[in-house]
Design a protein around this motif. Structure first.
Motif, PDB file in Angstrom:
ATOM      1  N   CYS A  62       0.835  -0.917   0.136  1.00 64.41           N
ATOM      2  CA  CYS A  62      -0.449  -0.043  -0.056  1.00 64.41           C
ATOM      3  C   CYS A  62       1.017   1.275  -0.017  1.00 64.41           C
ATOM      4  CB  CYS A  62      -0.811  -0.006   1.225  1.00 64.41           C
ATOM      5  SG  CYS A  62      -1.955  -1.404   1.155  1.00 64.41           S
ATOM      6  N   LEU A  63       2.044   1.380   0.299  1.00 70.01           N
ATOM      7  CA  LEU A  63       3.224   2.464   0.406  1.00 70.01           C
ATOM      8  C   LEU A  63       3.642   2.695  -0.222  1.00 70.01           C
ATOM      9  CD1 LEU A  63       4.989   2.056   3.628  1.00 70.01           C
ATOM     10  CD2 LEU A  63       3.226   3.684   3.273  1.00 70.01           C
ATOM     11  N   VAL A  64       3.080   2.167  -1.707  1.00 69.35           N
ATOM     12  CA  VAL A  64       3.899   2.460  -3.220  1.00 69.35           C
ATOM     13  C   VAL A  64       2.449   2.677  -4.260  1.00 69.35           C
ATOM     14  CG1 VAL A  64       4.985   0.806  -5.016  1.00 69.35           C
ATOM     15  CG2 VAL A  64       5.365  -0.177  -2.600  1.00 69.35           C
ATOM     16  N   GLU A  65       2.168   2.444  -3.471  1.00 68.67           N
ATOM     17  CA  GLU A  65       0.147   3.084  -4.122  1.00 68.67           C
ATOM     18  C   GLU A  65       0.138   4.591  -4.456  1.00 68.67           C
ATOM     19  OE1 GLU A  65      -4.298   2.150  -4.492  1.00 68.67           O
ATOM     20  OE2 GLU A  65      -3.151   0.672  -3.824  1.00 68.67           O
ATOM     21  N   TYR A  66       0.098   4.688  -5.852  1.00 70.86           N
ATOM     22  CA  TYR A  66      -0.257   6.569  -6.262  1.00 70.86           C
ATOM     23  C   TYR A  66      -2.023   5.914  -6.357  1.00 70.86           C
ATOM     24  CZ  TYR A  66       4.283   7.680  -5.236  1.00 70.86           C
ATOM     25  OH  TYR A  66       5.372   8.106  -5.137  1.00 70.86           O
TER      26      TYR A  66
END
Length: 553
Positions: free
Chosen positions: A415-419
């Motif tokens: 989730c920390l990579v999601e834009y």
């Protein structure tokens, strides 16, 4: 009673949602894969356990000069952050390690500590819902909880043993009495001021973001109450500082010196690099618009649309005015040139629950505009909408629903990579807009390590700090079980042929290492939505060109 049970159910759901992806690389575990071990988790867990065990050993006597000197004067204690946020993680580790097998040979059970962040998220949802329900209605409260849980960066941080979720909870707990009591026509009472100060003190004991609150509160109180603000402000400030100093015995050892050391260390840290709009910046030279762009780039489209709808409304309550100010103020502070800012939205993640609240007000308003007859949504501000307003509201709801369905369809452990789709989605944000791919090494999870050959030696680049590789070996059970030896890549490819692990923290990964050299073989890879987070290549037969360093500026 029935209403609070609904809030509790949403809090439990939030906990389960976060806890479903906490497996960083356990051995023979049935837990689904989550994010890999991130850079700060080892420090947070270790320090949390250290302070917790000191308290269990000394009890209340920990808050005496002799015990404070023994515990907080020991070189094993790291005073880089206040203790409360880390104690939450340490307590979760000590209470739940027995229930999560697969890390018996590791120094710490990382997933157990991560449950502390999951719990902080659950309490945040409960607090947010109860405040919004009592201030407005249950429909708005449910909307706020749902919109908060739609935020990928919030869920992502709730799956890590870091201080972010504890800080988010403490920030919201500090704001709730301000929103409830400091927005009326009369100043808050002495009791209300004391409670408000107590909660601010707990925020100060959690992380440095507590220092952002006084300018906001002082400006708001003077604007609302003029000279009558002096009494509540004095009570609030004194109470908060007393709680802060009483709760952190390290400050007692040298009150003035340690206070100055802590405050100065918040800005005087080792230089970190940021990858933004396809360029590399130091943390103090990032363009001023970074906080605003990153917030919009990571918020779900639905949240952005509904928050914008509410902000554009004609009638805005005092509660909402202070809420908007509490969102803008941290963004403004981190936009000031020279202020260190890095790691996406991590430093101002605290604003997300309040954004969810504002967006929830917009969602309910949009639904009322679509139909004033929706059962349970009618309220004092549900005036009959005009035709164009109905059309716009309907379009916003349709777009928000469609993007939300798409978001849930692709969400996984990263989730920390999601834009957001507003930033062209994760592939568009990274490849077109030039935003960071993976700033915390979360792509190195169990699924990745299982692709790495057993008994192998792996050269790693980039290495973010001196303990990173030893932490991975000690705290990721699958790495220890497969006997994977990790060494730093020295950027001398002819001398280090073999397996090379390239972690795609673009701010530190040299451009020449982002593509495979001719003859190299891809061995393992971690991807999210087509974006490479980490990859392992075999360079035994590769033809390397000279690896250029970052240009000097």
């Amino acid at each position: 009673m029935k209403s609070i049970l609904i809030s509790v159910l949403f809090a439990v759901a939030a906990f389960l949602l976060a806890a479903s992806r906490i497996n960083h690389g356990l051995v023979d575990s049935s837990l689904p894969s989550g994010p890999g071990l991130t850079l700060d988790e080892s420090f947070n867990i270790g320090q949390g356990i250290y302070v917790l065990e000191a308290f269990l050993h000394h009890g209340p006597l920990l808050f005496t000069p002799s015990a404070a000197e023994e515990v907080f004067g020991d070189p094993a204690y790291l005073p880089d952050f206040p203790p409360l946020g880390r104690v939450i993680l340490g307590a979760a580790h000590q209470l739940t390690s027995w229930a999560i097998p697969g890390a018996e040979q590791s120094t710490f059970n990382v997933p157990a500590a991560r449950l502390g962040s999951c719990l902080a998220l659950a309490v945040t949802v409960l607090l947010l819902m109860e405040f919004v329900r009592r201030q407005y209605d249950m429909s708005t409260a449910v909307a706020a909880a749902v919109l908060l849980l739609l935020m990928p960066r919030v869920i992502g941080h709730a799956r890590l043993a870091t201080q972010e979720m504890g800080t988010v909870l403490a920030w919201l707990a500090t704001l709730v009495p301000l929103l409830a009591w400091w927005t009326k026509n009369t100043p808050p009472t002495n009791r209300q001021s004391l409670i408000s100060g107590l909660l601010w003190g707990l925020l100060l004991l959690t992380k440095v973001q507590g220092l952002l609150v006084p300018p906001l509160v002082i400006a708001w109180a003077i604007w609302c109450f003029r000279w009558s603000a002096i009494r509540p402000l004095a009570l609030w400030g004194v109470t908060g500082l007393v709680v802060f100093y009483a709760g952190w015995p390290w400050l007692w050892l040298d009150p003035l010196g340690h206070t100055l050391q802590y405050v100065s260390s918040t800005a005087d840290r080792p230089t970190l690099y940021v990858w933004y709009l396809g360029q590399r910046f130091t943390d103090k030279t990032v363009p001023w618009h970074f906080p605003f762009v990153m917030t919009l780039a990571t918020l779900p489209v639905s949240v952005t649309l509904f928050a914008t709808w509410r902000i554009c409304a004609r009638e805005f309550t005092r509660v909402e005015c202070l809420a908007v100010a509490s969102v803008l103020w941290p963004l403004i502070v981190f936009a000031v040139p020279g202020t260190p800012v890095y790691d996406g939205v991590r430093l101002y993640l605290v604003i997300m629950p309040v954004i969810a609240f504002i967006a929830a007000r917009g969602l309910v308003s949009a639904l009322r505009s679509c139909s004033g007859r929706l059962r349970g949504l009618n309220g004092p501000d549900s005036a009959t909408p005009s035709g164009w307003k109905k059309t716009v509201a309907g379009c916003i709801c349709i777009v928000a629903l469609s993007t939300t369905v798409r978001q849930f369809a692709v969400r996984g452990p990263f989730c920390l990579v999601e834009y957001s789709l507003s930033a062209l989605g994760t592939p568009g944000a990274v490849e077109v807009l030039g935003l960071e791919a993976s700033y915390w090494s979360d792509g190195l999870n169990g699924d990745f390590w299982r692709q790495v050959p057993e008994n192998s030696t792996v050269y790693v680049a980039p290495v973010s700090h001196q303990f990173q590789l030893s932490d991975i070996h000690q705290l990721v059970p699958i790495v220890r079980k497969r006997n994977i030896r990790l060494l730093p890549f020295e950027y001398q490819p002819e001398d280090q042929r073999g397996l090379v692990l390239l972690n795609h923290r673009l701010a530190d990964l040299r451009p020449d290492l982002r593509t495979d050299p001719p003859g190299a073989k891809l061995v393992a890879e971690s991807r999210y939505c087509g974006v490479v987070l980490a990859r392992l290549i075999d360079t035994s037969n590769g033809t390397w060109s000279e690896l250029a360093d970052w240009p000097k500026k």
